[in-house]
Scaffold this motif. Structure first.
Motif, mmCIF file in Angstrom:
data_model
loop_
_atom_site.group_PDB
_atom_site.id
_atom_site.type_symbol
_atom_site.label_atom_id
_atom_site.label_comp_id
_atom_site.label_asym_id
_atom_site.label_seq_id
_atom_site.Cartn_x
_atom_site.Cartn_y
_atom_site.Cartn_z
ATOM 1 N N GLU A 1 -8.101 97.603 -58.658
ATOM 2 C CA GLU A 1 -6.766 98.030 -58.214
ATOM 3 C C GLU A 1 -6.873 99.320 -57.386
ATOM 4 O O GLU A 1 -6.182 99.477 -56.379
ATOM 5 C CB GLU A 1 -5.839 98.260 -59.417
ATOM 6 C CG GLU A 1 -5.448 97.004 -60.167
ATOM 7 C CD GLU A 1 -6.424 96.651 -61.277
ATOM 8 O OE1 GLU A 1 -7.617 97.042 -61.195
ATOM 9 O OE2 GLU A 1 -5.996 95.968 -62.230
ATOM 10 N N ARG B 1 -8.169 98.514 -53.898
ATOM 11 C CA ARG B 1 -7.112 97.900 -53.067
ATOM 12 C C ARG B 1 -6.201 98.986 -52.500
ATOM 13 O O ARG B 1 -5.863 98.990 -51.316
ATOM 14 C CB ARG B 1 -6.319 96.918 -53.924
ATOM 15 C CG ARG B 1 -5.146 96.276 -53.209
ATOM 16 C CD ARG B 1 -4.484 95.217 -54.090
ATOM 17 N NE ARG B 1 -3.188 94.826 -53.544
ATOM 18 C CZ ARG B 1 -2.046 95.425 -53.835
ATOM 19 N NH1 ARG B 1 -2.016 96.464 -54.657
ATOM 20 N NH2 ARG B 1 -0.901 95.004 -53.299
ATOM 21 N N ASP C 1 -7.974 101.038 -49.876
ATOM 22 C CA ASP C 1 -8.094 100.230 -48.659
ATOM 23 C C ASP C 1 -6.835 100.344 -47.805
ATOM 24 O O ASP C 1 -6.918 100.544 -46.595
ATOM 25 C CB ASP C 1 -8.329 98.755 -49.029
ATOM 26 C CG ASP C 1 -9.793 98.374 -48.928
ATOM 27 O OD1 ASP C 1 -10.528 99.048 -48.172
ATOM 28 O OD2 ASP C 1 -10.221 97.430 -49.610
#
Length: 464
Positions: free
Chosen positions: A219, A222, A225
């Motif tokens: 998580e 992500r 990112d």
């Protein structure tokens, strides 16, 4: 990029003012121009120029409430609270509905550590202000000063509702959640915020950081990112992304992310160190040691760099090289307990027991209180036949570990070696009480003592 009319006017005002200072020719400015000029110099930390501008401003606009409030702000900044308060009272008599008067009064009470009164005044300011976000933010800060994190959080959230782009308030909201150990709630808050503000790289970054703290590395990755996609020069997000990839054992991707941080800024010793660690995990020893060397070259004071090189050679069982690097580290900082412990361990592996004993002694002297450090030190003292010193060291260690069977069995063995049987029996009894299962430590460390009838009787008696 084309400047807006406001920005052009602002820059013109500044140029005009600075030109006036150089020529000593007095030019006219309206009161709002002066306010912007003064606040610009205050923000730049140029207090002398701000005061010069204020003096000229008040000469041209002696009745301007806005300028007098700027004067109050500067008086408060200079800790001239009584003068500021007197001026505010005069302004209050003229404009009792001016929210800035209440904000500045609150500022004075805050400076005097009367934060409750400051909050009271800021709540009055809310009745008259158009800028609710700013006032809620100030109330939140006062509650932070009072260590009332729940109410601080509540007001920072209100600030965010009024001005979702206030990044300072967003950081403060998350700080409050974290301080209150409400990390899951913080993530939930950020998810709602991101739903409405999907391009906030700060929100994504904070979400990643919180997930990383909860060991939710997928998580976290992500979120980082997204933060780096929104802002491809977001150094902190690339660094955190690299750390997440490293945790997920994606070492090649982690190296790529760390290298991106080096492209964005000067190489940091931390990034170089982590790249070295990743290469070591990938089994590329040549590149690992290359980056460890770069780390200590970049920052010779970073102990983690020297430790990485030393430990690398210890794992290779290349003790000569390990000793070379730990000695270099000690030449830079000879009070570092981590260096001394490694110095001792390496010398022990090379059978240089007197040097090893010295190293453990120094490690403890500089604050290493780990149990294994005490035990390694004592075992070497015993090997060197320094039984009295070993006993004194063990007694010293009981201040940190009063209920350690490892210490008690060693004390028993040493006292029996010195034929102080009463003390030996006392400590063997303690050891058996604390951990009977490991009583064979005595046999391993003191084979001569182990065979004594008195010792065997004590053990058998405890068995029964």
């Amino acid at each position: 990029m084309q400047l807006s009319n406001e920005e052009e006017d602002y820059n013109l005002s500044l140029s005009k003012f600075e030109s006036m200072l150089k020529t000593n020719k007095v030019l006219f400015f309206d009161s709002e121009e002066f306010e912007e000029i003064i606040l610009h110099y205050l923000d730049m930390g140029k207090a002398t120029l701000a005061k010069k501008a204020l003096k000229l401003a008040l000469e041209q606009h002696p009745k301007s409430t806005g300028l007098k409030l700027v004067q109050v702000e500067m008086l408060v900044y200079d800790d001239k609270l009584e003068i500021a308060e007197k001026l505010l009272n005069e302004l209050y008599a003229i404009e009792p509905n001016n929210e800035e008067i209440y904000i500045q009064k609150a500022n004075i009470y805050s400076k005097r550590d009367n934060h409750e009164k400051a909050v009271e005044l800021l709540k009055v300011a809310l009745k008259y202000t158009d800028d609710y976000a700013d006032v809620y933010n100030l109330i939140g800060m006062e509650y932070l000063f009072m260590d009332n994190l729940e109410l601080a959080k509540e007001n920072f959230i209100k600030c965010m509702e009024e001005d979702p782009e206030d990044q300072g308030a967003l950081y403060n909201v998350i700080y409050c959640f974290e301080f209150l150990d409400q990390n899951e709630e913080a993530i939930a808050y950020l998810e709602k915020y991101i739903d409405k503000n999907p391009y906030s790289e700060i929100a994504w970054h904070q979400s990643g950081r919180l997930n990383y703290g909860l060991k939710k590395y997928e998580e976290a990755l992500r979120a980082f990112d997204y933060a780096t996609l929104i802002d491809d020069e977001f150094l902190g997000a690339f660094m955190e992304k690299a750390k997440s990839l490293e945790r997920l054992k994606r070492y090649e991707d982690a190296i790529e992310a760390y290298e991106r941080t080096i492209e964005l800024d000067d190489p940091t010793s931390y990034a170089l160190l982590r790249i070295g660690k990743c290469y070591e995990k990938l089994g590329n020893k040549a590149l690992a040691i290359k980056y460890f060397n770069k780390t200590v070259h970049e920052d010779p004071l970073l102990d983690k760099g020297w430790i990485a090189i030393t430990d690398f050679y210890v794992r290779q069982k290349n003790y000569q090289k390990a000793l070379f690097f730990v000695n270099k580290a000690l030449n830079i900082d000879n009070q570092n307990r981590m260096y001394w412990k490694r110095y001792a361990t390496i010398n022990k592996e090379m059978n240089f027991f007197e040097e090893a004993e010295f190293g453990y002694r120094k490690a403890v002297e500089f604050g290493d209180t780990a149990l294994d450090t005490w035990l390694f030190w004592v075992d070497i003292l015993q090997f060197l036949g320094e039984f009295d010193s070993a006993i004194q060291t063990l007694l010293q260690s009981t201040e940190f570990f009063p209920e350690s069977y490892e210490i008690e069995y060693r004390l028993a063995g040493l006292y029996f070696m010195l034929h102080e049987d009463k003390k030996g029996k006392f400590h063997i009894s303690n050891g058996l009480r604390l951990n009977f299962k490991n009583h064979t430590i005595l046999e391993e460390l003191f084979p001569v003592v182990w065979t004594r009838k008195m010792v065997q009787n004590a053990i058998n008696k405890y068995k029964q």
